[in-house]
Design a protein around this motif. Structure first.
Motif, PDB file in Angstrom:
ATOM      1  N   GLN A  48      44.916  40.749  30.833  1.00 35.72           N
ATOM      2  CA  GLN A  48      43.485  40.496  30.665  1.00 35.72           C
ATOM      3  C   GLN A  48      42.972  39.788  31.912  1.00 35.72           C
ATOM      4  OE1 GLN A  48      42.346  38.979  26.856  1.00 35.72           O
ATOM      5  NE2 GLN A  48      40.434  38.149  27.620  1.00 35.72           N
ATOM      6  N   PHE A  49      41.894  40.335  32.487  1.00 37.73           N
ATOM      7  CA  PHE A  49      41.275  39.707  33.655  1.00 37.73           C
ATOM      8  C   PHE A  49      39.882  40.286  33.886  1.00 37.73           C
ATOM      9  CE2 PHE A  49      43.538  43.380  35.344  1.00 37.73           C
ATOM     10  CZ  PHE A  49      42.640  43.940  36.240  1.00 37.73           C
ATOM     11  N   LYS A  50      39.097  39.575  34.696  1.00 37.96           N
ATOM     12  CA  LYS A  50      37.769  40.038  35.093  1.00 37.96           C
ATOM     13  C   LYS A  50      37.935  40.933  36.318  1.00 37.96           C
ATOM     14  CE  LYS A  50      33.156  38.436  36.252  1.00 37.96           C
ATOM     15  NZ  LYS A  50      32.306  37.248  36.461  1.00 37.96           N
ATOM     16  N   VAL A  51      37.365  42.123  36.267  1.00 35.91           N
ATOM     17  CA  VAL A  51      37.461  43.080  37.366  1.00 35.91           C
ATOM     18  C   VAL A  51      36.530  42.621  38.493  1.00 35.91           C
ATOM     19  CG1 VAL A  51      37.117  45.475  38.082  1.00 35.91           C
ATOM     20  CG2 VAL A  51      38.045  44.970  35.805  1.00 35.91           C
ATOM     21  N   GLN A  52      37.131  42.290  39.641  1.00 35.46           N
ATOM     22  CA  GLN A  52      36.380  41.803  40.802  1.00 35.46           C
ATOM     23  C   GLN A  52      36.087  42.908  41.817  1.00 35.46           C
ATOM     24  OE1 GLN A  52      35.184  38.700  41.103  1.00 35.46           O
ATOM     25  NE2 GLN A  52      36.099  38.073  39.176  1.00 35.46           N
ATOM     26  N   SER A  53      36.869  43.995  41.748  1.00 37.22           N
ATOM     27  CA  SER A  53      36.712  45.095  42.685  1.00 37.22           C
ATOM     28  C   SER A  53      37.131  46.391  42.002  1.00 37.22           C
ATOM     29  CB  SER A  53      37.593  44.838  43.918  1.00 37.22           C
ATOM     30  OG  SER A  53      37.536  45.926  44.821  1.00 37.22           O
ATOM     31  N   ALA A  54      36.431  47.468  42.327  1.00 36.73           N
ATOM     32  CA  ALA A  54      36.769  48.783  41.775  1.00 36.73           C
ATOM     33  C   ALA A  54      36.497  49.829  42.847  1.00 36.73           C
ATOM     34  CB  ALA A  54      35.934  49.076  40.534  1.00 36.73           C
ATOM     35  N   ALA A  55      37.380  50.800  42.947  1.00 34.31           N
ATOM     36  CA  ALA A  55      37.229  51.846  43.953  1.00 34.31           C
ATOM     37  C   ALA A  55      37.749  53.166  43.416  1.00 34.31           C
ATOM     38  CB  ALA A  55      37.984  51.473  45.223  1.00 34.31           C
ATOM     39  N   LYS A  56      36.999  54.218  43.712  1.00 36.51           N
ATOM     40  CA  LYS A  56      37.399  55.564  43.319  1.00 36.51           C
ATOM     41  C   LYS A  56      38.445  56.088  44.296  1.00 36.51           C
ATOM     42  CE  LYS A  56      35.370  59.833  41.739  1.00 36.51           C
ATOM     43  NZ  LYS A  56      34.129  60.513  41.399  1.00 36.51           N
ATOM     44  N   THR A  57      39.426  56.803  43.760  1.00 33.15           N
ATOM     45  CA  THR A  57      40.459  57.432  44.585  1.00 33.15           C
ATOM     46  C   THR A  57      40.450  58.921  44.297  1.00 33.15           C
ATOM     47  OG1 THR A  57      42.182  57.219  42.912  1.00 33.15           O
ATOM     48  CG2 THR A  57      41.888  55.359  44.419  1.00 33.15           C
ATOM     49  N   ARG A  58      41.367  59.632  44.888  1.00 35.43           N
ATOM     50  CA  ARG A  58      41.477  61.068  44.607  1.00 35.43           C
ATOM     51  C   ARG A  58      41.836  61.277  43.143  1.00 35.43           C
ATOM     52  NH1 ARG A  58      45.615  62.557  48.995  1.00 35.43           N
ATOM     53  NH2 ARG A  58      44.885  60.932  50.362  1.00 35.43           N
ATOM     54  N   GLY A  59      40.836  61.516  42.327  1.00 34.15           N
ATOM     55  CA  GLY A  59      41.071  61.824  40.923  1.00 34.15           C
ATOM     56  C   GLY A  59      41.222  60.630  40.009  1.00 34.15           C
ATOM     57  N   GLY A  60      41.236  59.413  40.539  1.00 38.83           N
ATOM     58  CA  GLY A  60      41.430  58.234  39.709  1.00 38.83           C
ATOM     59  C   GLY A  60      40.604  57.055  40.173  1.00 38.83           C
TER      60      GLY A  60
END
Length: 138
Positions: A48-60
């Motif tokens: 469990q954690f707060k999402v600080q960063s998110a990035a799209k990758t090839r298909g994921g």
């Protein structure tokens, strides 16, 4: 007869629920510590954690507990293409908007993995291969 079938279903379902309840819920720091102690063996737990960063990758997607994914304090979540249909159905096409700044809870195995172009660095990651591993977003 219906009561007997219902009770049988509940008895059979109990062990699966009990296994999930027995898993510890780890913070990113705890997950990183346990993964380091386990060396190459994965550690199964709830995270469990707060999402600080998110990035799209090839298909994921990648979700990170720190703004800088290079940080030694970062717990990364690698969402594989196999999980994408279920997640986009539940959270919409823009998973970055759905997860960024939110607290997530997921089930999986944390491990140290080689990263980088030649695998010269390591990171601590949980791999999500199906949508059901993400238990809550809030």
């Amino acid at each position: 007869m219906r009561l007997t079938i219902l009770l049988a279903c509940l008895v059979l379902a109990a062990p699966a629920g009990a296994v999930r309840q027995d898993l510890p819920t780890l913070t990113p720091a705890e997950a990183i510590s346990r993964a380091a102690a386990a060396s190459s063996k994965p550690v199964r737990a709830l995270f469990q954690f707060k999402v600080q960063s998110a990035a799209k990758t090839r298909g994921g997607y990648y979700l990170d507990s720190e703004k800088d994914f290079h940080s030694a304090a970062n717990l990364g979540v690698s969402i594989r293409p196999s999980a994408m249909p279920g997640l986009t159905k539940k959270y919409g096409d823009d998973l970055k908007a759905a997860f960024l700044g939110k607290t997530i809870k997921l089930i999986g195995q944390v491990r140290r993995v080689a990263v980088g172009k030649v695998g010269s660095a390591t990171a601590t990651q949980v791999e999500v291969t199906h949508a059901g591993q993400i238990l809550s977003v809030g």
